[in-house]
Design a protein around this motif. Sequence first.
Motif, short mmCIF file in Angstrom:
data_model
loop_
_atom_site.label_atom_id
_atom_site.label_comp_id
_atom_site.label_asym_id
_atom_site.label_seq_id
_atom_site.Cartn_x
_atom_site.Cartn_y
_atom_site.Cartn_z
N TYR A 106 1.04 -1.07 0.05
CA TYR A 106 -0.32 -0.33 0.23
C TYR A 106 0.94 1.19 0.33
N THR A 110 1.34 3.57 -3.30
CA THR A 110 0.71 5.33 -3.37
C THR A 110 1.82 6.16 -2.86
N GLN A 111 2.56 6.02 -2.25
CA GLN A 111 2.91 7.18 -2.47
C GLN A 111 4.26 7.00 -3.30
N ALA B 402 -7.09 9.80 -2.08
CA ALA B 402 -6.59 7.93 -1.85
C ALA B 402 -8.23 7.55 -1.97
N ASN B 405 -8.20 4.99 2.93
CA ASN B 405 -7.47 6.04 3.49
C ASN B 405 -6.90 4.17 4.82
N MET B 414 -0.24 10.47 4.39
CA MET B 414 -1.00 10.65 3.35
C MET B 414 -1.98 11.31 3.40
N GLY B 415 -2.84 10.16 3.01
CA GLY B 415 -4.24 10.50 2.70
C GLY B 415 -4.40 10.39 1.37
N GLY B 416 -3.25 10.22 0.12
CA GLY B 416 -3.40 10.60 -0.82
C GLY B 416 -2.35 10.17 -1.37
#
Lengths: 174, 538
Positions: A106, A110-111, B402, B405, B414-416
């Motif tokens: 994840y 996502t990062q 995102a 989350n 970050m939630g995104g």
Amino acid sequence: MKKSCRFGAVAVLSVAAVCFDVDPTWSGAFAIDPSGSRRLEQQETEQTRHSIFTGAQALRGEAVYDAHCASCHGSKLEGTPASALTGERFVTKWGDGKHTVDDLYYITRTQMPYGDAGKLTKQQYIDVVAFMLNKNGYRPGDQELPADPAVLRKLTIKPNDSSKDTTTNKGERE
Amino acid sequence: MMKWRTTLAMSFLLTLGSGNAYSQAGPTQEELNAAHKNTTDWLLSNHDYGGQRFVDLKQINRQNVASLRPVCMYQSGDTKAFHNNPIVYRGVMYITTPSSTVALDATTCKVRWRTDRRLKSIEVHAPNRGVALKDGKLIRGTTDGYLLALDTATGKILWEKQIVDAKNNEGGFNSAPMIYEDLIIMGPGVAEQGIKGWVGAFKLSNGEPVWRFNTIPDDGEPGSETWGKPEAKLHGGGAVWAPLSVDPEQGLVYIPVANPAPDFYDDIRPGANLYTSSMVVLDVRTGKLKWYYQAVPHDIHDWDLTQVSPLFTSTVKGKTRKLVAAVGKDGLLQVLDRETRERLYEVPVTTRENVNLPLTHQGVRACPGVLGGVLWNGPAYNPVTNMLYTPAVDWCGVFKEAEENRFILGQIYMGGSYVADPMEKARGWLTAVDASTGAVKWRYESQKPLLAAVTTTSAELAFTGETSGDFLALDARNGKVLYRFNTGGVMNGGVVSYSINGKQYVAVTSGSASGFWQAAPGASTIIVFALPNGAATP
């Protein structure tokens, strides 16, 4: 690499520096026997301990890593200038028994790459995860690690008594 | 280096020095209170309690500044981010890297002592932004969550106290501490890890806690109603990683509070999310809230408020007023009256676009980006020109919320995600503003982000640096570059000026930026500049 993990009620599928618990209810591609943890533990073999990704997958991941990650995390994952992805820091952050392989997947998907997150394909991301696990002492087997959160969520990264010696994966090419 | 690090056990400590301890009992509270008038020392991270970064020195002036020469250099051997603002007291300069504290002769760069420390916990985020000095003690934080007190004469560690558990998601220390009377004031950094922020005071004598103010309120505390569900506050961010300022006359400390977490996934934290992205003003002795100003209510762009200085006095609409400048990563300089708490004016110091558009899963481009606006170094105020000089980063990007989350212990929260514009598009702005009206007087635009501190003098000069590595001296009246020197590394730390034995010096930091800035690593270096003998004019 004569290392051992503590074996609890749930079978531990690694003798390397980073270990994995498998949820006994999991019946995905990596499941040996969905009937329960005891059966899993009984069937544990050198091969099955190391079969959540393949060597070919880790090699694919290395190519992705070299192209998209190494400039910040270092050619040996040593973490210059970004975070180290191997050694004590990696094990402290990920191998504390509180994180799943899906957590690692994840964060990676996502990062990363920083400033351009999401630019890689799911397959590329999971291949990089396989590469990182490989570089942290987890050996390849004959099953690919799938880009499937439902499967990955059932693989817990476990601490290990010998986890402080994980800076290199002996036997692998440098 | 690595070998001896690994061979020493337990409380790893190495003190190198000349062996000649010397008396450094101060600075006293009286000296700190008068730091704004001091021209021979640089006593606080931002020069003085109000953080004006103004020095009444004229030996280096607009006519001779082009003759500046390096007079000495010191390299620490460290290539991590080098952000610190040096402190200078009685001819000795005190600097930090994440792992080292060093005392140098401020005119020759010779090492008086050096104390290295090995991490005892995990390092959450590498930069260290400097120290505070008082009564013979040097206080610094560590990136693994400790406060240290060192003897300023010898570098010996007097006490060391773990304040936060970095392994338990409580952050680490990056900013320079503030000292007022017998209190050290400090808070942990790294909102992006989903810490629950606070700022606290600790005894100078032993590090024991005295008071704590929750920048993310506990249940039932004022402000807790601005978070929707109480669970959102558990990892709500609100770090403290930038400079504090103090109004000693009023006994108030000004705190810049960082952004809320998760940064982009705001569905779980409806409301203003106090006290994130806010200037919080506390009674410095008790930690009681006096007032606050939220620069960015319900932030969704990682727009920390980073600067709550300078505190200064100027005439606005014919009336002398006590003012404070507040600015952060949103790129909007705001000036408030410290007594009436009225906001008097605002000035964009970067491009600002789409600032009020909600984020989407597909992405919304906005300016400044996550790495835009004003970072760890902020405005300087020159009472001679009556201008504020604000360094900033003009760099935009695309923010994506995102679809899912997830808080993961010890990981970035970050939630995104964020996609920055190409680095080639990032610029630096140094904006000079009339402090009475907010009118922009001039703007210097750099081809690279501006992250270094600005120091201004009564000779109407402004000294700063670029991430390109260039040290700059500008005419503070019009922004004309009068001197430029390539320091060989990234300039993103302190720039200070002081006078010793009648000679004015300017000391700058050069080295590495953090990995975010896509610059090659450089060696942490102090370079001290002065005029050659005979070049000074009356």
